[in-house]
Design a protein around this motif. Structure first.
Motif, PDB file in Angstrom:
ATOM      1  N   LEU A  82       0.835  -1.212   0.000  1.00 43.15           N
ATOM      2  CA  LEU A  82       0.000   0.000   0.000  1.00 43.15           C
ATOM      3  C   LEU A  82       0.867   1.258   0.000  1.00 43.15           C
ATOM      4  O   LEU A  82       0.549   2.242  -0.669  1.00 43.15           O
ATOM      5  N   GLY A  83       1.989   1.205   0.746  1.00 41.20           N
ATOM      6  CA  GLY A  83       2.894   2.356   0.773  1.00 41.20           C
ATOM      7  C   GLY A  83       3.512   2.628  -0.589  1.00 41.20           C
ATOM      8  O   GLY A  83       3.572   3.788  -1.040  1.00 41.20           O
ATOM      9  N   LEU A  84       3.952   1.550  -1.275  1.00 38.17           N
ATOM     10  CA  LEU A  84       4.551   1.707  -2.607  1.00 38.17           C
ATOM     11  C   LEU A  84       3.513   2.171  -3.630  1.00 38.17           C
ATOM     12  O   LEU A  84       3.829   2.967  -4.528  1.00 38.17           O
ATOM     13  N   VAL A 140       9.587   3.715  -7.692  1.00 31.74           N
ATOM     14  CA  VAL A 140       9.142   2.656  -6.774  1.00 31.74           C
ATOM     15  C   VAL A 140      10.009   1.405  -6.914  1.00 31.74           C
ATOM     16  O   VAL A 140      10.319   0.747  -5.917  1.00 31.74           O
ATOM     17  N   THR A 141      10.426   1.078  -8.137  1.00 39.18           N
ATOM     18  CA  THR A 141      11.333  -0.065  -8.333  1.00 39.18           C
ATOM     19  C   THR A 141      12.651   0.192  -7.605  1.00 39.18           C
ATOM     20  O   THR A 141      13.195  -0.705  -6.934  1.00 39.18           O
ATOM     21  N   GLY A 142      13.153   1.427  -7.705  1.00 37.70           N
ATOM     22  CA  GLY A 142      14.395   1.800  -7.004  1.00 37.70           C
ATOM     23  C   GLY A 142      14.255   1.707  -5.495  1.00 37.70           C
ATOM     24  O   GLY A 142      15.142   1.186  -4.808  1.00 37.70           O
ATOM     25  N   GLY A 168      15.523  -3.256  -0.107  1.00 41.60           N
ATOM     26  CA  GLY A 168      15.304  -4.691   0.038  1.00 41.60           C
ATOM     27  C   GLY A 168      13.936  -5.043   0.591  1.00 41.60           C
ATOM     28  O   GLY A 168      13.812  -5.936   1.441  1.00 41.60           O
ATOM     29  N   LEU A 169      12.896  -4.357   0.132  1.00 40.39           N
ATOM     30  CA  LEU A 169      11.552  -4.558   0.672  1.00 40.39           C
ATOM     31  C   LEU A 169      10.951  -5.880   0.200  1.00 40.39           C
ATOM     32  O   LEU A 169      11.151  -6.293  -0.948  1.00 40.39           O
ATOM     33  N   GLU A 173      10.846  -8.486 -14.779  1.00 44.23           N
ATOM     34  CA  GLU A 173      10.315  -9.304 -13.681  1.00 44.23           C
ATOM     35  C   GLU A 173      10.680  -8.747 -12.315  1.00 44.23           C
ATOM     36  O   GLU A 173      10.116  -9.168 -11.303  1.00 44.23           O
ATOM     37  N   GLN A 174      11.615  -7.779 -12.261  1.00 42.25           N
ATOM     38  CA  GLN A 174      12.005  -7.157 -10.985  1.00 42.25           C
ATOM     39  C   GLN A 174      11.097  -5.989 -10.601  1.00 42.25           C
ATOM     40  O   GLN A 174      11.180  -5.476  -9.488  1.00 42.25           O
ATOM     41  N   ILE A 175      10.223  -5.550 -11.512  1.00 43.38           N
ATOM     42  CA  ILE A 175       9.351  -4.409 -11.213  1.00 43.38           C
ATOM     43  C   ILE A 175       8.315  -4.828 -10.169  1.00 43.38           C
ATOM     44  O   ILE A 175       7.635  -5.840 -10.326  1.00 43.38           O
ATOM     45  N   PRO A 176       8.184  -4.073  -9.072  1.00 46.31           N
ATOM     46  CA  PRO A 176       7.168  -4.412  -8.067  1.00 46.31           C
ATOM     47  C   PRO A 176       5.761  -4.283  -8.651  1.00 46.31           C
ATOM     48  O   PRO A 176       5.469  -3.336  -9.379  1.00 46.31           O
ATOM     49  N   MET A 177       4.908  -5.236  -8.330  1.00 48.35           N
ATOM     50  CA  MET A 177       3.521  -5.157  -8.788  1.00 48.35           C
ATOM     51  C   MET A 177       2.847  -3.912  -8.239  1.00 48.35           C
ATOM     52  O   MET A 177       1.934  -3.366  -8.858  1.00 48.35           O
ATOM     53  N   ALA A 178       3.310  -3.429  -7.079  1.00 50.55           N
ATOM     54  CA  ALA A 178       2.722  -2.230  -6.474  1.00 50.55           C
ATOM     55  C   ALA A 178       2.807  -1.030  -7.412  1.00 50.55           C
ATOM     56  O   ALA A 178       1.884  -0.218  -7.490  1.00 50.55           O
ATOM     57  N   ALA A 179       3.934  -0.915  -8.141  1.00 51.22           N
ATOM     58  CA  ALA A 179       4.100   0.212  -9.063  1.00 51.22           C
ATOM     59  C   ALA A 179       3.071   0.143 -10.188  1.00 51.22           C
ATOM     60  O   ALA A 179       2.470   1.157 -10.566  1.00 51.22           O
ATOM     61  N   LEU A 180       2.834  -1.062 -10.708  1.00 53.83           N
ATOM     62  CA  LEU A 180       1.887  -1.224 -11.818  1.00 53.83           C
ATOM     63  C   LEU A 180       0.444  -1.104 -11.323  1.00 53.83           C
ATOM     64  O   LEU A 180      -0.418  -0.575 -12.028  1.00 53.83           O
TER      65      LEU A 180
END
Length: 348
Positions: free
Chosen positions: A143-145, A173-175, A181-182, A309-316
């Motif tokens: 939720l934070g991302l 957000v990926t950075g 290391g979340l 594949e390293q992109i957080p789903m939260a960003a999308l």
């Protein structure tokens, strides 16, 4: 840059719709690449993005379940032929007869669907195979991302428009996720997006009258749903850009795209309202952005799947939440009590 942003947003959607349809993720990704590329080059609405969509996946899921993937490819080819016939008969012009209340209901309904489709990212199967919400610590991080993504997309354009805000949100957000290391879900948790080039193959199904009767109803529905969604999205992009697209040319291009996609292992597709809005709001008003989106998607599949594949789903998810908010016609609430009751009922 707008095309690159769109391609990043296409990946999880194409994979998710492939799962809905019951086929391999690459079947959805190949469809997003081929349909997106062909309609961007030949279509009637520069700036509009097409690819594998949920509307078509829902139609085709029962065909895949009963007869397999090869029948799906045959149905997509036949749907493409029907759409090209519709274009030659100039059926596209009838989109002008769609009343404004129907358009309002259409965009609002799609905004709700885009929002609800993201909720699956907050759920996970437990050891018994039962779907439930992700653990509270992961939920808080996610939720934070998502909030960071939405804030970047909302406020970055006030400072600079040199880079599309959605792309900046994804990169920031990926950075953050990898820098600290979340523990959060990434695209790799959905599926692998790596693969080879799509290859030409004639569907392995019997070319008989019985097989034709099996796929015809699905093809007719896919052709109709695909054209209706595409032409209504075309009208919406027309309104946003204050220009006019060519509806009959779009029918022909969509049909040709689906015809080709069926021979190259794709599940077919049509216009995507969410990605189209990301594109035009990021400044992609020409054919180039759609072409870049499609080619970028192919590059991801061939060479850069590990990075994507390293992109957080939260960003999308955050990006699609902003698309949902931007798609919804909030003025609807102001006019509902002012318009005739029949119009209000149609919108709802």
């Amino acid at each position: 840059l707008s095309g690159l942003t769109v391609s990043l947003a296409l990946v999880p959607e194409a994979v998710a719709f492939a799962f809905v349809c019951g086929v391999d993720p690459l079947v959805g990704l190949y469809a997003a690449f081929l349909v997106g590329l062909i309609t961007s080059i030949f279509g009637g609405r520069p700036g509009m993005i097409s690819g594998a969509t949920g509307a078509l996946a829902v139609v085709l899921v029962s065909l895949v379940a009963t007869h397999g993937t090869q029948y799906l490819f045959g149905a997509v080819i036949l749907a493409g032929i029907i759409q090209m016939i519709a274009g030659l008969l100039k059926v596209g012009r009838f989109v002008r007869l769609i009343p404004h209340p129907v358009m309002l209901g259409f965009v609002n309904g799609l905004a709700i669907i885009i929002f609800l489709a993201q909720l699956s990212q907050f759920k996970i199967k437990d050891a018994a195979g039962v779907m439930g919400w992700i653990p509270s610590n992961q939920m808080g991080i996610m939720l934070g991302l998502i909030a960071v993504t939405m804030v970047v997309i909302q406020f970055l354009p006030k400072f600079t428009k040199a880079i599309p805000a959605p792309l900046a949100g994804i990169l920031v957000v990926t950075g953050i996720a990898h820098g600290f290391g979340l523990d959060t879900r990434t695209v790799s948790d959905m599926a692998s997006v790596g693969g080879g080039l799509p290859t030409f193959a004639i569907p392995e199904m019997p070319f008989t009258w019985e097989a034709f009767k099996i796929i015809l109803p699905y093809s007719a529905i896919v052709a109709a749903v695909g054209l209706i969604e595409s032409l209504m999205t075309l009208q919406l992009v027309d309104e946003i850009t204050e220009t006019r697209g060519q509806s009959n040319r779009e029918c022909l291009a969509q049909g040709f795209a689906n015809f080709v996609t069926g021979f190259f292992g794709g599940m077919g597709g049509c216009a995507m309202i969410g990605q189209s809005i990301i594109n035009v709001s990021s400044g992609g008003r020409s054919r180039l952005s759609g072409i870049v989106a499609a080619i970028s998607l192919l590059i991801f599949i061939l060479f850069a799947s590990g990075l994507i594949e390293q992109i957080p789903m939260a960003a999308l998810v955050g990006l699609m939440f902003m698309v949902s908010i931007g798609t919804f016609e909030w003025a609807t609430f102001k006019i509902l009590h002012k318009v005739p009751k029949s119009d209000a009922i149609i919108i709802i």
